[in-house]
Design an enzyme around this catalytic site. Structure first.
Site, PDB file in Angstrom:
ATOM      1  N   CYS A  95       0.824  -1.222   0.000  1.00 33.83           N
ATOM      2  CA  CYS A  95       0.000   0.000   0.000  1.00 33.83           C
ATOM      3  C   CYS A  95       0.860   1.277   0.000  1.00 33.83           C
ATOM      4  O   CYS A  95       1.431   1.624  -1.021  1.00 33.83           O
ATOM      5  CB  CYS A  95      -0.969  -0.040   1.165  1.00 33.83           C
ATOM      6  SG  CYS A  95      -2.419   0.975   0.879  1.00 33.83           S
ATOM      7  N   HIS A 133      -3.139  -5.844   2.446  1.00 32.26           N
ATOM      8  CA  HIS A 133      -2.796  -5.919   3.868  1.00 32.26           C
ATOM      9  C   HIS A 133      -3.357  -7.251   4.412  1.00 32.26           C
ATOM     10  O   HIS A 133      -3.795  -8.105   3.643  1.00 32.26           O
ATOM     11  CB  HIS A 133      -3.515  -4.786   4.636  1.00 32.26           C
ATOM     12  CG  HIS A 133      -3.054  -3.413   4.311  1.00 32.26           C
ATOM     13  ND1 HIS A 133      -1.890  -2.870   4.791  1.00 32.26           N
ATOM     14  CD2 HIS A 133      -3.643  -2.453   3.563  1.00 32.26           C
ATOM     15  CE1 HIS A 133      -1.791  -1.610   4.368  1.00 32.26           C
ATOM     16  NE2 HIS A 133      -2.822  -1.338   3.620  1.00 32.26           N
TER      17      HIS A 133
END
Ligand code: GLN
Length: 254
Positions: free
Chosen positions: A94, A191
């Site tokens: 990310c 994630h």
């Protein structure tokens, strides 16, 4: 054998369980009798060529990304670039992923320069893309994770995506790509943490790191029943959140 993991911005870019990726790498090495040293490399801390055999860079909020982006401008970033070019494996999630592209343009504040490792760029969108994600990667098979980002990442002509989104948004919620690959560097929005539920990816990173030391032997297989169950549970949650979208691959297979 001893591996050194460089954990970039561990204290400031580590959200949505990302530290679990480092724990998974350490555990999967330990079970194989491979010692691991984890080095946290924060803002202002040195990065020397050859210091690490694998890098991990987790996600973070825009404000933490500002410090990291400018910390990597200059010599430190050039060292990281050189390490990636010599084949050191990297997992960037990310916010870390975004800063390995050309730039990240947040909602407010300055456009953040990236290292341009990935031929990709990111612009903050008007909605946050949140939820469970299922990705089909022709290199790693099915991958599952959790995403929470407003940044929309677009891939340039030389970029290879990590995979195709089956459920979720992925890079930008439009072109069904997820993540990016360059040499042994992997950028992704997954994630979760990612690696405990996708052990094949963890082992890819470990094998790349070992190859830097001339170790070409296949890794000893581990009992991954728990990882398999966690993976299946994540897929079930993703399916429950939205229907599965099966689309033709939008890019040529490598
Ligand atoms: N701040 C970035 C975004 O919102 C990255 C967030 C993250 O790392 N989860 O897109």
């Amino acid at each position: 054998m001893r591996l050194r993991i460089g954990w970039l911005y561990a204290r400031t870019m580590n959200i949505y369980g990302d530290r679990g990726n480092v724990l998974a790498l350490v555990e999967r090495c330990r079970r194989r009798g491979i010692e691991v040293e984890v080095r946290e490399i924060g803002v202002g801390e040195p990065l020397e060529p050859g210091c690490c055999d694998l890098f991990f860079w987790g996600g973070g909020q825009d404000r933490e990304q500002i410090a990291a982006a400018f910390d990597l401008q200059g010599a430190k970033g050039e060292v990281l670039r050189g390490e990636i070019e010599r084949g050191v494996p990297v997992l960037a999630v990310c916010g870390g992923y975004q800063l390995l592209g050309h730039f990240y343009r947040p909602h407010d504040g300055p456009e953040l320069p990236g290292l341009g490792i990935f031929d990709a760029w990111t612009v903050a969108g008007s909605r946050r893309m949140i939820g469970n994600v299922v990705v089909e990667s022709h290199e790693f098979g099915e991958l599952v994770g959790f995403e929470n980002h407003s940044g929309r990442t677009f891939l340039g002509p030389t970029a290879q995506p990590l995979g195709v989104v089956r459920i979720g948004y992925g890079n930008n919620g439009e072109d069904r790509t997820e993540g990016c690959r360059y040499r042994n560097a992997i950028g992704t929005y997954l994630h979760g943490p990612l690696l405990p539920k996708n052990p094949q990816l963890a082992d890819f990173l470990i094998a790349c790191a070992l190859r830097l030391h001339g170790w070409e032997e296949p890794l000893v297989p581990l009992d991954d029943e728990l990882a398999r169950l966690a993976h299946a549970e994540a897929v079930a949650r993703a399916r429950a959140q939205r229907r599965t979208v099966v689309l033709p691959l939008p890019f040529k297979r490598r």
